[in-house]
Design a protein around this motif. Sequence first.
Motif, mmCIF file in Angstrom:
data_model
loop_
_atom_site.group_PDB
_atom_site.id
_atom_site.type_symbol
_atom_site.label_atom_id
_atom_site.label_comp_id
_atom_site.label_asym_id
_atom_site.label_seq_id
_atom_site.Cartn_x
_atom_site.Cartn_y
_atom_site.Cartn_z
ATOM 1 N N VAL A 203 0.842 -1.210 0.000
ATOM 2 C CA VAL A 203 0.000 0.000 0.000
ATOM 3 C C VAL A 203 0.866 1.246 0.000
ATOM 4 C CG1 VAL A 203 -1.551 1.403 1.428
ATOM 5 C CG2 VAL A 203 -2.043 -1.021 1.083
ATOM 6 N N TRP A 204 1.867 1.258 0.872
ATOM 7 C CA TRP A 204 2.683 2.476 1.008
ATOM 8 C C TRP A 204 3.628 2.652 -0.169
ATOM 9 C CZ3 TRP A 204 0.754 5.925 4.070
ATOM 10 C CH2 TRP A 204 -0.113 5.496 5.069
ATOM 11 N N LEU A 205 4.041 1.524 -0.735
ATOM 12 C CA LEU A 205 4.885 1.593 -1.923
ATOM 13 C C LEU A 205 4.075 2.151 -3.099
ATOM 14 C CD1 LEU A 205 7.770 0.899 -2.644
ATOM 15 C CD2 LEU A 205 7.005 -1.353 -3.384
ATOM 16 N N LYS A 206 2.855 1.677 -3.217
ATOM 17 C CA LYS A 206 2.005 2.136 -4.318
ATOM 18 C C LYS A 206 1.658 3.625 -4.119
ATOM 19 C CE LYS A 206 -1.768 0.694 -7.201
ATOM 20 N NZ LYS A 206 -2.518 -0.452 -7.674
ATOM 21 N N LEU A 207 1.396 3.981 -2.874
ATOM 22 C CA LEU A 207 1.103 5.385 -2.568
ATOM 23 C C LEU A 207 2.304 6.255 -2.950
ATOM 24 C CD1 LEU A 207 -1.222 6.999 -0.869
ATOM 25 C CD2 LEU A 207 0.649 7.238 0.740
ATOM 26 N N GLN A 208 3.479 5.744 -2.622
ATOM 27 C CA GLN A 208 4.722 6.431 -2.950
ATOM 28 C C GLN A 208 4.834 6.702 -4.448
ATOM 29 O OE1 GLN A 208 7.294 8.278 -2.412
ATOM 30 N NE2 GLN A 208 8.369 6.979 -0.974
ATOM 31 N N ARG A 209 4.497 5.665 -5.226
ATOM 32 C CA ARG A 209 4.605 5.801 -6.684
ATOM 33 C C ARG A 209 3.561 6.771 -7.222
ATOM 34 N NH1 ARG A 209 4.164 0.019 -7.044
ATOM 35 N NH2 ARG A 209 6.164 -0.958 -6.619
ATOM 36 N N GLN A 210 2.391 6.771 -6.605
ATOM 37 C CA GLN A 210 1.278 7.531 -7.182
ATOM 38 C C GLN A 210 1.129 8.941 -6.620
ATOM 39 O OE1 GLN A 210 -2.319 5.276 -7.102
ATOM 40 N NE2 GLN A 210 -1.507 3.718 -8.472
ATOM 41 N N ILE A 211 1.860 9.225 -5.545
ATOM 42 C CA ILE A 211 1.642 10.506 -4.861
ATOM 43 C C ILE A 211 1.925 11.690 -5.793
ATOM 44 C CG2 ILE A 211 3.970 10.806 -3.865
ATOM 45 C CD1 ILE A 211 0.760 11.355 -1.873
ATOM 46 N N VAL A 212 2.726 11.447 -6.808
ATOM 47 C CA VAL A 212 3.068 12.506 -7.755
ATOM 48 C C VAL A 212 1.814 13.056 -8.443
ATOM 49 C CG1 VAL A 212 3.529 10.964 -9.702
ATOM 50 C CG2 VAL A 212 4.745 13.121 -9.532
ATOM 51 N N SER A 213 0.766 12.226 -8.531
ATOM 52 C CA SER A 213 -0.456 12.698 -9.181
ATOM 53 C C SER A 213 -1.420 13.332 -8.176
ATOM 54 C CB SER A 213 -1.160 11.530 -9.877
ATOM 55 O OG SER A 213 -1.618 10.617 -8.901
ATOM 56 N N TYR A 214 -1.031 13.373 -6.914
ATOM 57 C CA TYR A 214 -1.921 13.926 -5.886
ATOM 58 C C TYR A 214 -2.019 15.443 -6.017
ATOM 59 C CZ TYR A 214 -4.127 14.774 -1.435
ATOM 60 O OH TYR A 214 -5.010 15.176 -0.474
ATOM 61 N N GLU A 215 -3.225 15.934 -5.938
ATOM 62 C CA GLU A 215 -3.399 17.381 -6.011
ATOM 63 C C GLU A 215 -4.044 17.893 -4.730
ATOM 64 O OE1 GLU A 215 -5.395 18.445 -9.561
ATOM 65 O OE2 GLU A 215 -3.872 17.490 -10.808
ATOM 66 N N TYR A 216 -3.732 19.130 -4.412
ATOM 67 C CA TYR A 216 -4.229 19.712 -3.173
ATOM 68 C C TYR A 216 -5.753 19.669 -3.123
ATOM 69 C CZ TYR A 216 -4.197 22.638 0.932
ATOM 70 O OH TYR A 216 -4.356 23.104 2.204
ATOM 71 N N ARG A 217 -6.270 19.320 -1.948
ATOM 72 C CA ARG A 217 -7.713 19.216 -1.732
ATOM 73 C C ARG A 217 -8.354 18.066 -2.497
ATOM 74 N NH1 ARG A 217 -8.806 20.989 3.088
ATOM 75 N NH2 ARG A 217 -8.120 23.108 3.435
ATOM 76 N N THR A 218 -7.550 17.098 -2.865
ATOM 77 C CA THR A 218 -8.127 15.904 -3.482
ATOM 78 C C THR A 218 -8.889 15.120 -2.417
ATOM 79 O OG1 THR A 218 -6.317 15.773 -5.044
ATOM 80 C CG2 THR A 218 -7.541 13.755 -4.680
ATOM 81 N N GLY A 219 -8.433 15.206 -1.203
ATOM 82 C CA GLY A 219 -9.009 14.411 -0.122
ATOM 83 C C GLY A 219 -8.134 13.182 0.074
#
Lengths: 170, 214
Positions: free
Chosen positions: B56-72
């Motif tokens: 989970v944390w590895l995948k989050l690590q890979r995908q966090i680059v697409s995270y945008e502010y206030r996405t939730g």
Amino acid sequence: MAMLFEERLDAYLAADPLPPPPAAVLDQATRLLREHHRPSADARQSWLARLAQVREDFLAALQQPSLATFALASRAGSAATVELPGAVSGDADAALGHAVQGLNVRGQVFLTALESPADLEVELRFVDGELLEQSHTDPLGRFRFLGLAPGRYELLVPTLGLVQPVEIPA
Amino acid sequence: MPRYERWIDDDLALAFRAGDLAAGEALLTRYARFVYAVCSQFGVDDQDAGDIFSEVWLKLQRQIVSYEYRTGFRAYLRVVVKSVIIDQARRRRRHDGHLSFDCAAEEGEPELGELLPAEVDVEQALLDKELLDLVQRAVRLLPDRFREPLELYYRDGLGHQTIAERLQMPKNTVTTRIHRGREQVRRQVLEWLHEDPRSIGNAELGVGVGRARP
């Protein structure tokens, strides 16, 4: 989700605590998090912009005319007490304000928008350090101490290292 | 040193995305119980649960680059957890010979209900564990004078009079503190839910997605 929460609140309060993961599992996840971290320049730029905005908003909040009766001590310059409107130390990110009204003291803790000022412990001590009363901030960072005897005291927010002298006139 | 424990999720996620590892670790610490509880529910044993947790944390690590502010962030995390659990179930079935790679490629992605046992509802489990985690976090934040009577009442099942005797305070004070403590928890959790705009309407979305196999 909010509705589901309201329905089940009592059941959740009665439930057994969720255990934390075993230390080895947590360590492994932390290690992976560190090893695979690849921040981007764009992300850094938007974060710096967010920090600059947060700082600007914090300083603006301290300069509101309605707070002019508050004396503010910044955490960065803990020795200084700043009478507002006035300058606030350049790198301060926490402030404590208070006003004396008769035998009562009301006050507010200010933090940047990154942090919640709720539920912070506030202490009122005699000048020799002895604890007189404790209180906690509300969601806006406000607190009060009522019915004090005239004299000199100190207000403290221990977790933030904020200290401010208070005087209740006779 | 920033006081990460008081930061909202979105700022931690944004700081983490920008290179602040400590902010990422603060998110991990904040959501460790929730994520591990879900992983334990869907893992076949402790080792498997630990592997899913790391994934989970590895995948989050890979995908966090697409995270945008206030996405939730919680909604974001929920999607990641769910996809890891489904991937894990898919791998397990392939390993057990129930589903081949060819079959998945030819017939499209299998439905969630085909991958997990009939009685399991991933979405429901995620929501339930997430809310439980939020309530328990809010309880831990209460000042002792509210937390103690609240836990004795709800968790230990003691009556107001017994709690009053144990804590050496009037029964009315116990009643008031339980009521106020519960109200503080309620308000705090609602505040967290509103910080995360995508969480608000998700109850309707979430329930019943992991349906039973026909």
